[in-house]
Design a protein around this motif. Structure first.
Motif, PDB file in Angstrom:
ATOM      1  N   GLU A 189       0.870  -1.187   0.000  1.00 33.45           N
ATOM      2  CA  GLU A 189       0.000   0.000   0.000  1.00 33.45           C
ATOM      3  C   GLU A 189       0.895   1.221   0.000  1.00 33.45           C
ATOM      4  O   GLU A 189       1.736   1.380   0.887  1.00 33.45           O
ATOM      5  N   LEU A 190       0.716   2.069  -0.975  1.00 29.62           N
ATOM      6  CA  LEU A 190       1.552   3.266  -1.082  1.00 29.62           C
ATOM      7  C   LEU A 190       0.668   4.499  -1.149  1.00 29.62           C
ATOM      8  O   LEU A 190      -0.495   4.423  -1.552  1.00 29.62           O
ATOM      9  N   TYR A 191       1.228   5.621  -0.749  1.00 26.34           N
ATOM     10  CA  TYR A 191       0.483   6.878  -0.831  1.00 26.34           C
ATOM     11  C   TYR A 191       1.413   7.969  -1.351  1.00 26.34           C
ATOM     12  O   TYR A 191       2.637   7.874  -1.248  1.00 26.34           O
ATOM     13  N   ALA A 192       0.794   9.006  -1.913  1.00 32.91           N
ATOM     14  CA  ALA A 192       1.526  10.206  -2.319  1.00 32.91           C
ATOM     15  C   ALA A 192       0.873  11.405  -1.651  1.00 32.91           C
ATOM     16  O   ALA A 192      -0.356  11.476  -1.551  1.00 32.91           O
ATOM     17  N   VAL A 193       1.705  12.340  -1.212  1.00 35.26           N
ATOM     18  CA  VAL A 193       1.210  13.553  -0.544  1.00 35.26           C
ATOM     19  C   VAL A 193       0.618  14.500  -1.588  1.00 35.26           C
ATOM     20  O   VAL A 193       1.260  14.799  -2.604  1.00 35.26           O
ATOM     21  N   ILE A 194      -0.612  14.995  -1.346  1.00 31.57           N
ATOM     22  CA  ILE A 194      -1.249  15.949  -2.270  1.00 31.57           C
ATOM     23  C   ILE A 194      -1.756  17.192  -1.536  1.00 31.57           C
ATOM     24  O   ILE A 194      -2.759  17.791  -1.944  1.00 31.57           O
ATOM     25  N   GLY A 195      -1.078  17.593  -0.480  1.00 29.36           N
ATOM     26  CA  GLY A 195      -1.517  18.778   0.238  1.00 29.36           C
ATOM     27  C   GLY A 195      -0.356  19.429   0.950  1.00 29.36           C
ATOM     28  O   GLY A 195       0.808  19.134   0.662  1.00 29.36           O
ATOM     29  N   HIS A 196      -0.700  20.328   1.873  1.00 30.87           N
ATOM     30  CA  HIS A 196       0.353  20.956   2.675  1.00 30.87           C
ATOM     31  C   HIS A 196       1.164  19.866   3.376  1.00 30.87           C
ATOM     32  O   HIS A 196       0.605  18.916   3.927  1.00 30.87           O
ATOM     33  N   ALA A 197       2.478  20.022   3.347  1.00 38.85           N
ATOM     34  CA  ALA A 197       3.377  18.986   3.853  1.00 38.85           C
ATOM     35  C   ALA A 197       2.961  18.493   5.246  1.00 38.85           C
ATOM     36  O   ALA A 197       3.032  19.254   6.213  1.00 38.85           O
ATOM     37  N   PRO A 198       2.551  17.222   5.360  1.00 44.53           N
ATOM     38  CA  PRO A 198       2.161  16.678   6.674  1.00 44.53           C
ATOM     39  C   PRO A 198       3.404  16.174   7.420  1.00 44.53           C
ATOM     40  O   PRO A 198       3.614  14.977   7.583  1.00 44.53           O
ATOM     41  N   ARG A 199       4.191  17.151   7.861  1.00 49.50           N
ATOM     42  CA  ARG A 199       5.517  16.824   8.412  1.00 49.50           C
ATOM     43  C   ARG A 199       5.444  16.007   9.706  1.00 49.50           C
ATOM     44  O   ARG A 199       6.455  15.398  10.116  1.00 49.50           O
ATOM     45  N   GLN A 200       4.270  15.984  10.345  1.00 53.83           N
ATOM     46  CA  GLN A 200       4.119  15.142  11.528  1.00 53.83           C
ATOM     47  C   GLN A 200       4.295  13.665  11.189  1.00 53.83           C
ATOM     48  O   GLN A 200       4.517  12.844  12.076  1.00 53.83           O
ATOM     49  N   LEU A 201       4.229  13.327   9.895  1.00 57.07           N
ATOM     50  CA  LEU A 201       4.438  11.930   9.490  1.00 57.07           C
ATOM     51  C   LEU A 201       5.923  11.587   9.375  1.00 57.07           C
ATOM     52  O   LEU A 201       6.281  10.400   9.316  1.00 57.07           O
ATOM     53  N   ASP A 202       6.781  12.617   9.327  1.00 57.30           N
ATOM     54  CA  ASP A 202       8.226  12.344   9.224  1.00 57.30           C
ATOM     55  C   ASP A 202       8.657  11.416  10.368  1.00 57.30           C
ATOM     56  O   ASP A 202       8.284  11.618  11.527  1.00 57.30           O
ATOM     57  N   ARG A 203       9.457  10.440  10.024  1.00 59.93           N
ATOM     58  CA  ARG A 203       9.978   9.463  10.990  1.00 59.93           C
ATOM     59  C   ARG A 203       8.888   8.572  11.587  1.00 59.93           C
ATOM     60  O   ARG A 203       9.109   7.880  12.571  1.00 59.93           O
ATOM     61  N   ASN A 204       7.697   8.631  10.980  1.00 54.49           N
ATOM     62  CA  ASN A 204       6.630   7.708  11.373  1.00 54.49           C
ATOM     63  C   ASN A 204       6.230   6.784  10.234  1.00 54.49           C
ATOM     64  O   ASN A 204       5.461   5.842  10.441  1.00 54.49           O
ATOM     65  N   VAL A 205       6.723   7.100   9.046  1.00 54.70           N
ATOM     66  CA  VAL A 205       6.415   6.298   7.867  1.00 54.70           C
ATOM     67  C   VAL A 205       7.708   6.161   7.072  1.00 54.70           C
ATOM     68  O   VAL A 205       8.536   7.074   7.048  1.00 54.70           O
ATOM     69  N   THR A 206       7.873   5.045   6.404  1.00 54.88           N
ATOM     70  CA  THR A 206       9.006   4.872   5.503  1.00 54.88           C
ATOM     71  C   THR A 206       8.677   5.541   4.173  1.00 54.88           C
ATOM     72  O   THR A 206       7.748   5.128   3.479  1.00 54.88           O
ATOM     73  N   LEU A 207       9.435   6.580   3.851  1.00 55.51           N
ATOM     74  CA  LEU A 207       9.281   7.226   2.545  1.00 55.51           C
ATOM     75  C   LEU A 207      10.213   6.542   1.557  1.00 55.51           C
ATOM     76  O   LEU A 207      11.353   6.216   1.886  1.00 55.51           O
ATOM     77  N   VAL A 208       9.711   6.323   0.351  1.00 58.15           N
ATOM     78  CA  VAL A 208      10.480   5.542  -0.625  1.00 58.15           C
ATOM     79  C   VAL A 208      10.773   6.281  -1.918  1.00 58.15           C
ATOM     80  O   VAL A 208      11.521   5.775  -2.759  1.00 58.15           O
ATOM     81  N   GLY A 209      10.188   7.456  -2.112  1.00 62.07           N
ATOM     82  CA  GLY A 209      10.444   8.145  -3.372  1.00 62.07           C
ATOM     83  C   GLY A 209       9.593   9.373  -3.536  1.00 62.07           C
ATOM     84  O   GLY A 209       9.005   9.887  -2.573  1.00 62.07           O
TER      85      GLY A 209
END
Lengths: 304, 304
Positions: A189-209
């Motif tokens: 399951e993958l997602y792409a950000v489409i809004g104001h940067a939800p920086r609270q997710l940093d270090r809570n999700v593995t970003l891959v690209g």
């Protein structure tokens, strides 16, 4: 009453001129616009996207292109490439579009086999950085991290106190959905950000690209009306025709994308250009820029 | 393989639990989720939107509701209300949708009379603030301004050194298009932010309000393919059926919206809740929040 023509000058993203430059980055040439700076770039300022780490996601409306970043998430990127090569994503769907947040794709029927790939992997939320690895810091304060900048063309953050680095949730970044367990995601399951940067997710999700082409094909989809933006009915979902690695696509079907190197002098000039927009339109140059407001230029080399 | 059900828990915006609280705001009750905090709010924590400053923009897909903010832009808000009351916007169109940036509406034919309204006004980019006026500061650093927070329910910034305050370009904020001359805008062309906060526009454009309902009807529109996201053909534009003030609409057609007061103790708790998301899903609470990531709750009072 001739109000529409001036719109062209309005809110213009390009064509600023720089008048001042604080330390630490070097000052750009005065009068240089973003277009000027890019036009003056050297071929060595650009890097070819590696076809082995470039994903073509075909939607009915067109092709979305994602650059994978194995340096930050080697396990997840390898697993996603296995899923892609074994056809996991073909025929799946975009199941969720939440306004000002994310577009997410997955197996809506939860029946697809992951083949030889892993269902779940140990999280790659951050990692230790080497002093020698490229990192182009921004000079301005960030709300969320001690230092932000760019690594290998991706927006990233660093904490010198812990020696850790991580990718940041900017518009277009692609991450790995997971359950409550930190190690429960694998890339199915993958997602792409489409809004104001939800920086609270940093270090809570593995970003891959990062989506480098076609984000508008996802960001303009109708929002889901169920909780968290999930679609209520199967008919609302957008089918995913196919997902392939560029390396596995016939040459005639490939595009040769080049990205501006974020460790180049040209990118440094661009940072200053974006911090100090002093042109005929801007009256109060911000003098600052955040990591999610920097353009990361990508060109279609094959189109020339 | 049962991967879709856990999605409900994934990236969840609500239901965090707070474990720690730094100064200066008071600590929230432990274990309180955002839903808990709002459920425990008092009626006095909410304010009715003033029908005189509430705009209904009817699109073919539904109604967009905008709250105007006369305290920051009295001249422009008054002028826009005159334009609305004289029917200026009825039958105009959305002429521009630029991905990760703005949706803009205007008179595509540049023929409409502004009636008794002004074509252009002196800019209202910022203003001096009174010490006595409500401002709820955020405790975290901001990239662009010395201080950010909330005034009258709107995201705003302050510079104590100059005594100035201004509204900030967050998702959903509405601004006045202008030409290169700072004083060339009057409200005949308006835009709403549909991407990562373009804070470089702060103090360069007069902001007049915020979309409080229906931003997804604009943010999901197809992107324009001309420069700056303008539509190439008239057929691509979205017509604006009508624009009215809530005060001028029959009671049966009104919705009674209430907004959480940003100078309430409940909003202070919400700030802490959003800074420290410590629930079963979040593993690394950010401990910070930026002015464009705070939810500004609005409820439909008439629906109860």
């Amino acid at each position: 009453m001739a109000r529409l023509a001036p719109l062209i000058a309005l809110l213009i993203l390009a064509a600023p001129q720089v008048v001042a430059a604080p330390p630490p980055p070097p000052p750009p040439p005065p009068e240089a616009s973003m277009a000027d700076i890019l036009a003056a770039s050297a071929p060595s300022d650009w890097r070819m996207l590696d076809p082995e780490n470039t994903v073509y996601m075909q939607l009915p409306s067109g092709r979305v292109i994602i650059e994978l970043e194995p340096r930050f998430a080697p396990r997840h990127v390898a697993n996603i490439k296995t899923l892609i090569r074994e056809g996991y994503f073909n025929g799946l769907a975009i199941v969720r579009v939440q306004d000002d947040y994310v577009v997410q794709w997955a197996d809506p029927d939860e029946k697809r086999s992951v083949g030889t790939a892993a269902v779940a992997l140990k999280a790659e939320f951050d990692r230790l950085f080497e002093r020698s690895e490229p990192f182009t810091p921004l000079p301005d304060p960030d709300t969320y991290a001690p230092s932000t900048g760019f690594a290998d063309g991706f927006p990233a953050a660093r904490d010198p106190a812990t020696g850790k680095t991580w990718l940041t949730h900017c518009y277009g970044m692609v991450g790995v959905g997971r359950d409550n367990d930190a190690d429960s995601g694998g890339g199915t399951e993958l997602y792409a950000v489409i809004g104001h940067a939800p920086r609270q997710l940093d270090r809570n999700v593995t970003l891959v690209g990062r989506v480098v082409r076609g984000i508008e094909l996802m960001s303009s989809l109708p929002r889901g009306t169920e909780a968290l933006g999930f679609y209520k009915t199967a008919a609302e979902r957008t089918p995913i025709v196919s997902v392939k690695l560029a390396a596995d696509v016939a040459a005639a079907d490939r595009v040769s994308l080049v990205a501006l190197r974020t460790d180049s002098a040209t990118f440094q000039k661009l940072i200053q250009n974006r911090r100090f927009r002093k042109d005929d339109w801007y009256k109060t140059p911000a003098g600052h820029i955040d990591v999610c407001n920097m353009p990361l230029p990508v060109r279609d080399f094959s189109a020339k």
